[in-house]
Design a protein around this motif. Structure first.
Motif, mmCIF file in Angstrom:
data_model
loop_
_atom_site.group_PDB
_atom_site.id
_atom_site.type_symbol
_atom_site.label_atom_id
_atom_site.label_comp_id
_atom_site.label_asym_id
_atom_site.label_seq_id
_atom_site.Cartn_x
_atom_site.Cartn_y
_atom_site.Cartn_z
ATOM 1 N N ILE A 1 0.809 -1.033 -0.030
ATOM 2 C CA ILE A 1 -0.001 0.081 -0.058
ATOM 3 C C ILE A 1 0.658 1.256 -0.071
ATOM 4 N N ASN A 2 1.744 1.301 0.861
ATOM 5 C CA ASN A 2 3.120 2.420 0.860
ATOM 6 C C ASN A 2 3.557 2.627 -0.526
ATOM 7 N N HIS A 3 3.585 1.823 -1.142
ATOM 8 C CA HIS A 3 4.200 1.923 -2.686
ATOM 9 C C HIS A 3 3.261 2.366 -3.838
ATOM 10 N N ASN A 4 1.932 2.225 -3.299
ATOM 11 C CA ASN A 4 0.802 2.456 -4.260
ATOM 12 C C ASN A 4 -0.030 3.673 -3.720
ATOM 13 N N MET A 5 0.508 4.271 -2.955
ATOM 14 C CA MET A 5 -0.258 5.630 -2.403
ATOM 15 C C MET A 5 -0.740 6.576 -3.536
ATOM 16 N N PRO B 1 6.822 4.371 5.393
ATOM 17 C CA PRO B 1 6.689 5.789 6.183
ATOM 18 C C PRO B 1 5.374 6.850 5.457
ATOM 19 N N LYS B 2 5.018 6.300 4.190
ATOM 20 C CA LYS B 2 4.009 7.419 3.848
ATOM 21 C C LYS B 2 2.735 7.099 4.246
ATOM 22 N N LEU B 3 2.648 6.153 5.074
ATOM 23 C CA LEU B 3 1.254 6.026 5.918
ATOM 24 C C LEU B 3 1.248 6.943 6.908
ATOM 25 N N PHE B 4 2.371 7.475 7.337
ATOM 26 C CA PHE B 4 2.488 8.404 8.499
ATOM 27 C C PHE B 4 2.291 9.687 8.025
ATOM 28 N N GLU B 5 2.630 9.858 6.747
ATOM 29 C CA GLU B 5 2.702 11.063 6.299
ATOM 30 C C GLU B 5 1.353 11.835 5.416
ATOM 31 N N ALA B 6 0.700 10.827 4.825
ATOM 32 C CA ALA B 6 -0.312 10.967 4.284
ATOM 33 C C ALA B 6 -1.535 11.645 4.965
ATOM 34 N N LYS B 7 -2.187 12.612 4.444
ATOM 35 C CA LYS B 7 -3.289 13.157 5.146
ATOM 36 C C LYS B 7 -4.554 12.462 5.077
ATOM 37 N N ASN B 8 -4.841 11.369 4.072
ATOM 38 C CA ASN B 8 -6.069 10.670 4.004
ATOM 39 C C ASN B 8 -5.899 9.335 4.646
ATOM 40 N N VAL B 9 -4.882 9.118 5.483
ATOM 41 C CA VAL B 9 -4.488 7.945 6.377
ATOM 42 C C VAL B 9 -4.930 8.146 7.659
ATOM 43 N N GLU B 10 -5.526 7.200 8.351
ATOM 44 C CA GLU B 10 -5.881 7.279 9.807
ATOM 45 C C GLU B 10 -5.280 5.934 10.043
ATOM 46 N N ILE B 11 -4.562 5.999 11.268
ATOM 47 C CA ILE B 11 -3.846 4.791 12.123
ATOM 48 C C ILE B 11 -4.813 4.901 13.416
ATOM 49 N N LEU B 12 -5.361 3.761 13.838
ATOM 50 C CA LEU B 12 -6.438 3.626 14.901
ATOM 51 C C LEU B 12 -6.005 2.304 15.821
ATOM 52 N N ARG B 13 -6.207 2.570 17.075
ATOM 53 C CA ARG B 13 -5.966 1.378 18.215
ATOM 54 C C ARG B 13 -7.277 0.840 18.681
ATOM 55 N N ASP B 14 -7.488 -0.255 18.272
ATOM 56 C CA ASP B 14 -8.585 -0.802 18.911
ATOM 57 C C ASP B 14 -8.485 -1.841 20.183
ATOM 58 N N SER B 15 -8.439 -1.019 21.236
ATOM 59 C CA SER B 15 -8.040 -1.419 22.671
ATOM 60 C C SER B 15 -8.886 -2.120 23.091
ATOM 61 N N GLU B 16 -10.398 -2.135 22.731
ATOM 62 C CA GLU B 16 -11.347 -3.032 23.361
ATOM 63 C C GLU B 16 -11.596 -4.246 22.330
ATOM 64 N N TYR B 17 -10.907 -4.410 21.270
ATOM 65 C CA TYR B 17 -11.249 -5.332 20.500
ATOM 66 C C TYR B 17 -12.542 -5.569 19.890
ATOM 67 N N GLU B 18 -13.276 -4.256 19.604
ATOM 68 C CA GLU B 18 -14.547 -4.271 19.153
ATOM 69 C C GLU B 18 -14.493 -4.696 17.395
ATOM 70 N N MET B 19 -13.630 -4.249 16.681
ATOM 71 C CA MET B 19 -13.611 -4.383 15.269
ATOM 72 C C MET B 19 -13.797 -5.870 14.758
ATOM 73 N N PRO B 20 -13.018 -6.628 15.338
ATOM 74 C CA PRO B 20 -13.032 -8.198 14.590
ATOM 75 C C PRO B 20 -14.318 -8.802 14.672
ATOM 76 N N GLU B 21 -15.267 -8.284 15.859
ATOM 77 C CA GLU B 21 -16.659 -8.932 15.741
ATOM 78 C C GLU B 21 -17.575 -8.134 14.750
ATOM 79 N N LYS B 22 -17.362 -6.739 14.628
ATOM 80 C CA LYS B 22 -17.980 -5.967 13.760
ATOM 81 C C LYS B 22 -17.659 -6.233 12.320
ATOM 82 N N LEU B 23 -16.646 -6.462 12.015
ATOM 83 C CA LEU B 23 -16.102 -7.009 10.771
ATOM 84 C C LEU B 23 -16.062 -8.504 10.429
ATOM 85 N N LYS B 24 -16.556 -9.160 11.281
ATOM 86 C CA LYS B 24 -16.516 -10.678 11.009
ATOM 87 C C LYS B 24 -15.054 -11.104 10.554
#
Length: 163
Positions: A74-78, A106-129
């Motif tokens: 993904i980084n190489h195809n930004m 590194p581009k993932l940390f520089e790009a304005k259209n990228v969000e990196i999020l922490r799922d500390s409660e592990y809710e997304m695996p269930e929501k995304l199946k």
């Protein structure tokens, strides 16, 4: 004895054929969520996702070699993804994630259209199946699931949906 063996063979064949023909359940729409920002500070709400753009959401781990390979791809195809909301979700904290991912993507940390999020409660695996890592979802401009791909190489197939 032959009839018992035959019965068992047929029973196992039926069970395995049903297991392989079962369809994978995926969410029809982008789920609602509120997760901690790794890139930046605060909470990111699914309502904050920019409208009228496709959204690529990936659930990844910095400890997974396939995840790291997919993030590098993904980084190489930004350039292909410049008009796409990109959201990466992980259960790891900021220091662990950045230590493994920043050197290869590194581009993932520089790009304005990228969000990196922490799922500390592990809710997304269930929501995304989720059943495996990495898993990527591409949602259309209205938040409807367009495609889902699992694995490091399969993620490049998402690029076909962006043309």
């Amino acid at each position: 004895m032959k009839s018992i063996f035959t019965f068992l063979c047929i029973t196992f064949a039926c069970i395995f054929s049903q297991a392989q023909s079962a369809t994978v359940e995926i969410p029809a729409h982008l789920p609602e969520f509120q997760l901690i920002k790794i890139k930046g500070e605060g909470i990111f709400d699914s309502k904050d996702i920019a409208k009228n753009k496709k959204t690529l959401l990936g659930y990844v781990s910095p400890e997974c070699i396939h995840c790291l390979l997919s993030l590098e791809l993904i980084n190489h195809n930004m350039e292909l993804l410049k008009d796409v909301n990109i959201i990466f979700v992980t259960e790891y904290d900021q220091s662990e994630f950045e230590a493994k991912v920043k050197p290869i993507a590194p581009k993932l940390f520089e790009a304005k259209n990228v969000e990196i999020l922490r799922d500390s409660e592990y809710e997304m695996p269930e929501k995304l199946k989720l059943t495996t890592l990495p898993t990527y979802f591409l949602f259309d401009k209205k938040g409807t699931t367009e495609t889902m791909k699992r694995g490091s190489i399969e993620v490049v197939q998402i690029f076909n949906h962006l043309k």
